[in-house]
Design an enzyme around this catalytic site. Structure first.
Site, PDB file in Angstrom:
ATOM      1  N   CYS A 133       0.588  -1.528  -0.200  1.00 24.74           N
ATOM      2  CA  CYS A 133       0.131  -0.395   0.019  1.00 24.74           C
ATOM      3  C   CYS A 133       0.757   0.989  -0.278  1.00 24.74           C
ATOM      4  O   CYS A 133       0.637   2.306  -0.647  1.00 24.74           O
ATOM      5  CB  CYS A 133      -0.613   0.158   1.109  1.00 24.74           C
ATOM      6  SG  CYS A 133      -0.495  -0.840   2.738  1.00 24.74           S
ATOM      7  N   LYS A 217       9.839  -2.905   1.574  1.00 24.82           N
ATOM      8  CA  LYS A 217       9.327  -3.481   0.368  1.00 24.82           C
ATOM      9  C   LYS A 217       8.746  -2.233  -0.278  1.00 24.82           C
ATOM     10  O   LYS A 217       9.139  -2.302  -1.208  1.00 24.82           O
ATOM     11  CB  LYS A 217       7.664  -3.666   1.323  1.00 24.82           C
ATOM     12  CG  LYS A 217       7.347  -5.497   1.985  1.00 24.82           C
ATOM     13  CD  LYS A 217       5.949  -5.278   2.105  1.00 24.82           C
ATOM     14  CE  LYS A 217       6.019  -5.937   3.683  1.00 24.82           C
ATOM     15  NZ  LYS A 217       4.888  -5.662   4.453  1.00 24.82           N
ATOM     16  N   HIS A 246      -3.108   6.430   4.220  1.00 29.01           N
ATOM     17  CA  HIS A 246      -1.785   6.926   5.297  1.00 29.01           C
ATOM     18  C   HIS A 246      -0.995   7.461   4.706  1.00 29.01           C
ATOM     19  O   HIS A 246      -1.413   7.808   3.339  1.00 29.01           O
ATOM     20  CB  HIS A 246      -0.569   5.449   4.192  1.00 29.01           C
ATOM     21  CG  HIS A 246      -1.065   4.167   5.003  1.00 29.01           C
ATOM     22  ND1 HIS A 246      -1.361   3.788   5.717  1.00 29.01           N
ATOM     23  CD2 HIS A 246      -0.417   3.252   3.980  1.00 29.01           C
ATOM     24  CE1 HIS A 246      -0.974   2.198   5.608  1.00 29.01           C
ATOM     25  NE2 HIS A 246      -0.536   1.834   4.526  1.00 29.01           N
TER      26      HIS A 246
HETATM   27  O1  25A Z   1       0.648 -10.619   2.879  1.00 33.84           O
HETATM   28  P1  25A Z   1       1.224 -10.842   4.318  1.00 33.84           P
HETATM   29  O2  25A Z   1       2.207  -9.859   5.015  1.00 33.84           O
HETATM   30  O3  25A Z   1       0.532 -12.302   4.681  1.00 33.84           O
HETATM   31  O4  25A Z   1      -0.385  -9.705   4.893  1.00 33.84           O
HETATM   32  C1  25A Z   1      -1.198  -9.628   4.358  1.00 33.84           C
HETATM   33  C2  25A Z   1      -3.102  -9.307   5.165  1.00 33.84           C
HETATM   34  O5  25A Z   1      -2.521  -7.612   5.385  1.00 33.84           O
HETATM   35  C3  25A Z   1      -3.712  -7.727   5.448  1.00 33.84           C
HETATM   36  C4  25A Z   1      -4.863  -8.106   4.694  1.00 33.84           C
HETATM   37  O6  25A Z   1      -5.879  -8.782   6.370  1.00 33.84           O
HETATM   38  C5  25A Z   1      -4.284  -9.667   4.549  1.00 33.84           C
HETATM   39  O7  25A Z   1      -4.563 -10.805   5.280  1.00 33.84           O
HETATM   40  N1  25A Z   1      -4.029  -6.062   4.685  1.00 33.84           N
HETATM   41  C6  25A Z   1      -3.936  -4.713   4.879  1.00 33.84           C
HETATM   42  N2  25A Z   1      -3.706  -3.496   3.194  1.00 33.84           N
HETATM   43  C7  25A Z   1      -3.190  -4.858   3.091  1.00 33.84           C
HETATM   44  C8  25A Z   1      -3.017  -4.849   1.686  1.00 33.84           C
HETATM   45  N3  25A Z   1      -3.040  -3.212   1.125  1.00 33.84           N
HETATM   46  C9  25A Z   1      -3.279  -6.442   3.484  1.00 33.84           C
HETATM   47  N4  25A Z   1      -2.855  -7.201   2.323  1.00 33.84           N
HETATM   48  C10 25A Z   1      -2.597  -7.078   1.475  1.00 33.84           C
HETATM   49  N5  25A Z   1      -2.705  -5.565   0.938  1.00 33.84           N
HETATM   50  P2  25A Z   1      -7.468  -8.023   6.199  1.00 33.84           P
HETATM   51  O8  25A Z   1      -7.628  -8.217   7.661  1.00 33.84           O
HETATM   52  O9  25A Z   1      -8.025  -7.826   5.451  1.00 33.84           O
HETATM   53  O10 25A Z   1      -7.982 -10.088   5.496  1.00 33.84           O
HETATM   54  C11 25A Z   1      -7.931 -11.033   5.828  1.00 33.84           C
HETATM   55  C12 25A Z   1      -8.741 -11.806   5.158  1.00 33.84           C
HETATM   56  O11 25A Z   1      -8.016 -13.760   5.718  1.00 33.84           O
HETATM   57  C13 25A Z   1      -8.385 -14.299   5.320  1.00 33.84           C
HETATM   58  N6  25A Z   1      -8.083 -15.896   6.123  1.00 33.84           N
HETATM   59  C14 25A Z   1      -6.866 -15.520   7.000  1.00 33.84           C
HETATM   60  N7  25A Z   1      -7.176 -16.620   7.427  1.00 33.84           N
HETATM   61  C15 25A Z   1      -7.858 -17.590   6.744  1.00 33.84           C
HETATM   62  C16 25A Z   1      -8.218 -16.568   5.629  1.00 33.84           C
HETATM   63  N8  25A Z   1      -8.483 -16.786   4.972  1.00 33.84           N
HETATM   64  C17 25A Z   1      -9.244 -18.660   4.258  1.00 33.84           C
HETATM   65  N9  25A Z   1      -7.973 -19.563   4.910  1.00 33.84           N
HETATM   66  C18 25A Z   1      -7.806 -18.992   7.091  1.00 33.84           C
HETATM   67  N10 25A Z   1      -6.536 -19.836   6.825  1.00 33.84           N
HETATM   68  C19 25A Z   1      -9.118 -13.621   7.324  1.00 33.84           C
HETATM   69  O12 25A Z   1     -11.078 -14.449   6.770  1.00 33.84           O
HETATM   70  C20 25A Z   1      -9.831 -12.016   6.096  1.00 33.84           C
HETATM   71  O13 25A Z   1     -10.968 -12.267   5.470  1.00 33.84           O
HETATM   72  P3  25A Z   1     -11.333 -14.660   8.266  1.00 33.84           P
HETATM   73  O14 25A Z   1     -12.912 -15.793   7.790  1.00 33.84           O
HETATM   74  O15 25A Z   1     -10.309 -16.078   8.426  1.00 33.84           O
HETATM   75  O16 25A Z   1     -11.390 -13.846   9.492  1.00 33.84           O
HETATM   76  C21 25A Z   1     -12.747 -12.888   9.690  1.00 33.84           C
HETATM   77  C22 25A Z   1     -12.837 -12.698  10.925  1.00 33.84           C
HETATM   78  O17 25A Z   1     -12.577 -13.511  11.950  1.00 33.84           O
HETATM   79  C23 25A Z   1     -11.556 -12.654  12.679  1.00 33.84           C
HETATM   80  N11 25A Z   1     -10.366 -13.292  12.948  1.00 33.84           N
HETATM   81  C24 25A Z   1      -8.679 -13.077  11.852  1.00 33.84           C
HETATM   82  N12 25A Z   1      -8.272 -13.993  12.561  1.00 33.84           N
HETATM   83  C25 25A Z   1      -8.687 -14.215  13.407  1.00 33.84           C
HETATM   84  C26 25A Z   1      -9.610 -14.060  14.179  1.00 33.84           C
HETATM   85  N13 25A Z   1     -10.415 -14.855  14.816  1.00 33.84           N
HETATM   86  C27 25A Z   1      -9.264 -15.797  15.520  1.00 33.84           C
HETATM   87  N14 25A Z   1      -8.476 -16.249  15.320  1.00 33.84           N
HETATM   88  C28 25A Z   1      -8.028 -15.158  14.532  1.00 33.84           C
HETATM   89  N15 25A Z   1      -6.498 -16.168  14.674  1.00 33.84           N
HETATM   90  C29 25A Z   1     -11.601 -10.945  11.994  1.00 33.84           C
HETATM   91  O18 25A Z   1     -11.840 -10.775  12.480  1.00 33.84           O
HETATM   92  C30 25A Z   1     -12.601 -11.593  11.322  1.00 33.84           C
HETATM   93  O19 25A Z   1     -13.951 -11.362  11.511  1.00 33.84           O
HETATM   94  O1  L14 Z   2       0.469  -5.648   2.096  1.00 32.66           O
HETATM   95  O2  L14 Z   2      -0.248  -2.405   7.567  1.00 32.66           O
HETATM   96  O3  L14 Z   2       2.180  -6.258   2.478  1.00 32.66           O
HETATM   97  O4  L14 Z   2       0.531  -4.093   8.904  1.00 32.66           O
HETATM   98  C1  L14 Z   2       1.550  -5.785   5.454  1.00 32.66           C
HETATM   99  C2  L14 Z   2       1.632  -5.128   6.627  1.00 32.66           C
HETATM  100  C3  L14 Z   2       0.172  -4.286   4.593  1.00 32.66           C
HETATM  101  C4  L14 Z   2      -0.691  -3.399   5.689  1.00 32.66           C
HETATM  102  C5  L14 Z   2       1.705  -5.401   3.083  1.00 32.66           C
HETATM  103  C6  L14 Z   2       0.010  -3.624   8.231  1.00 32.66           C
HETATM  104  C7  L14 Z   2       1.469  -5.187   4.269  1.00 32.66           C
HETATM  105  C8  L14 Z   2       0.389  -4.206   6.532  1.00 32.66           C
END
Ligand code: 25A
Ligand code: L14
Length: 341
Positions: A133, A217, A246
């Site tokens: 981002c 990054k 941001h």
């Molecule tokens: O690339 P990276 O570094 O690994 O990080 C990328 C992450 O950063 C966020 C985005 O998270 C992404 O996951 N992000 C933010 N800006 C970004 C950007 N510019 C960016 N990424 C890229 N570019 P996010 O929070 O938007 O989305 C997370 C989604 O992933 C789903 N998910 C998680 N584990 C999963 C999964 N889906 C399938 N299988 C898995 N094993 C997650 O869905 C969400 O849609 P979910 O169903 O798991 O969670 C929905 C609800 O559950 C709560 N929750 C989340 N984690 C936990 C949890 N509850 C209990 N325990 C947990 N560990 C959440 O609050 C939500 O309500």
């Molecule tokens: O896309 O703000 O690599 O915590 C991982 C860290 C997105 C933002 C990415 C954060 C990011 C995230």
């Protein structure tokens, strides 16, 4: 373009970015034939609204992609590594928001306003990476300057919103502010320290060189997208108690001289950019006015008086929109225009 529309899946649909993808597909009237929403088992049983209709969330696994044309992934890097190849094998083109594939030489890393041509390399693996981002918004603003006078070096400090960490971080900031106002102790779970009323010079994990992953990054993705390994980039990335948007203080040293007035002129015509630069009226880009907006706002444009060819500027964008969901959908729009028959 296909009359009947396209079959699209969102992996990570229940997250902060996934929710914004639904919003962007709706606002840009993306031609959909069907929409499949995927997440973890935690979300099975939930429904999400799209154009007034409820769509059930399904399990993200390797069998979820039959018949899908485009799969938008935002479920974290590990889920992308686990399932993006299966999606591509099933015939979908993957647009991946995670960091998993960004620096892979065979995978295009794309900001449509900057290097749309790189999408052609999707033929290698069927995967296109969406940049970080902080990098996206900086490059949208710097690209016209790069083309006009060349850029030698970039020094950037970021002020990053908590929404990047997902919905749990937004909830934590709100809860800390409320607890503070009510004189109760603040719970700290998502970040290593309190984020309310604080600044943390720490985004993503620390590396051996002392920088954070987020900082590196910005260095590496900038070089890949600008296709110039000689460009100097150094970053300090900071988390601030902002929900969406941001902000970045960016200093550049250009190859040839460019005046502040000329930079302002470039920003007026730059694709995806809006110039907000009228200090006499206290007008400059602000995070609170960027939430939900598509444009990257640029202001505080000044010549750096400490060097011959330097410019300072302030760049603000919604990290969940242009930083993630909007950029991904823009890539999908190029795909249906030029690549998917
Ligand atoms: O690339 P990276 O570094 O690994 O990080 C990328 C992450 O950063 C966020 C985005 O998270 C992404 O996951 N992000 C933010 N800006 C970004 C950007 N510019 C960016 N990424 C890229 N570019 P996010 O929070 O938007 O989305 C997370 C989604 O992933 C789903 N998910 C998680 N584990 C999963 C999964 N889906 C399938 N299988 C898995 N094993 C997650 O869905 C969400 O849609 P979910 O169903 O798991 O969670 C929905 C609800 O559950 C709560 N929750 C989340 N984690 C936990 C949890 N509850 C209990 N325990 C947990 N560990 C959440 O609050 C939500 O309500
Ligand atoms: O896309 O703000 O690599 O915590 C991982 C860290 C997105 C933002 C990415 C954060 C990011 C995230």
């Amino acid at each position: 373009m296909r009359e009947e529309g396209y079959n699209v899946a969102i992996a990570g649909a229940t997250g902060a970015v996934g929710g914004a993808m639904l919003d962007v597909l709706e606002r840009r009237n993306f031609p959909l034939k069907s929409l499949r929403l995927l997440a973890s088992s935690r979300s099975i049983g939930k429904t999400l609204k799209f154009k007034g209709e409820d769509i059930a969330v399904e399990l993200l696994d390797e069998n979820a992609f039959g018949g899908i044309d485009i799969a938008l992934f935002s479920a974290g890097a590990q889920r992308s590594l686990d399932f993006a190849p299966a999606a591509a094998k099933a015939g979908a083109i993957v647009v991946d928001n995670s960091s998993a594939y960004r620096m892979d030489k065979e995978i295009p890393l794309v900001v449509p306003e900057v290097n749309s041509h790189a999408i052609a390399d999707l033929k290698n693996h069927g995967i296109i990476a969406n940049p970080n981002c902080s990098t996206i918004q900086m490059l949208v603003a710097l690209k016209p300057i790069l083309d006009k006078v060349g850029i030698k070096r970039i020094v950037v400090s970021t002020y990053q919103a908590v929404s990047g960490t997902g919905n749990p971080a937004i909830a934590e900031l709100k809860a800390q502010v409320k607890a503070y106002a009510e004189g109760r102790p603040l719970a700290v779970e998502v970040y290593p320290h309190q984020i309310a009323f604080n600044c943390l010079p720490h985004i993503d994990s620390f590396l051996d060189n002392g920088y954070t992953k987020e900082e590196m990054k910005m260095v590496n993705e900038t070089r890949k997208i600008f296709e110039d390994d000689t460009i100097g980039v150094t970053a300090t990335t900071v988390r601030v108690p902002v929900i969406y948007g941001h902000s970045e203080a960016v200093n550049i040293e250009t190859k040839a001289k460019i005046t502040a007035a000329e930079v302002k002129e470039l920003m007026v015509s730059a694709e995806g950019v809006e110039l907000v630069d009228n200090p006499a009226n206290n007008e400059y880009p602000q995070a609170i006015y960027c939430a939900g907006e598509f444009a990257t706002k640029v202001g505080r444009i000044r010549e750096d008086e400490s060097i011959a060819n330097g410019i300072n500027m302030w760049i603000v964008s919604d990290n969940i929109m242009k930083g993630a969901a909007l950029n991904a959908v823009q890539i999908a729009e190029v795909l249906i225009k030029d690549y998917i028959k």
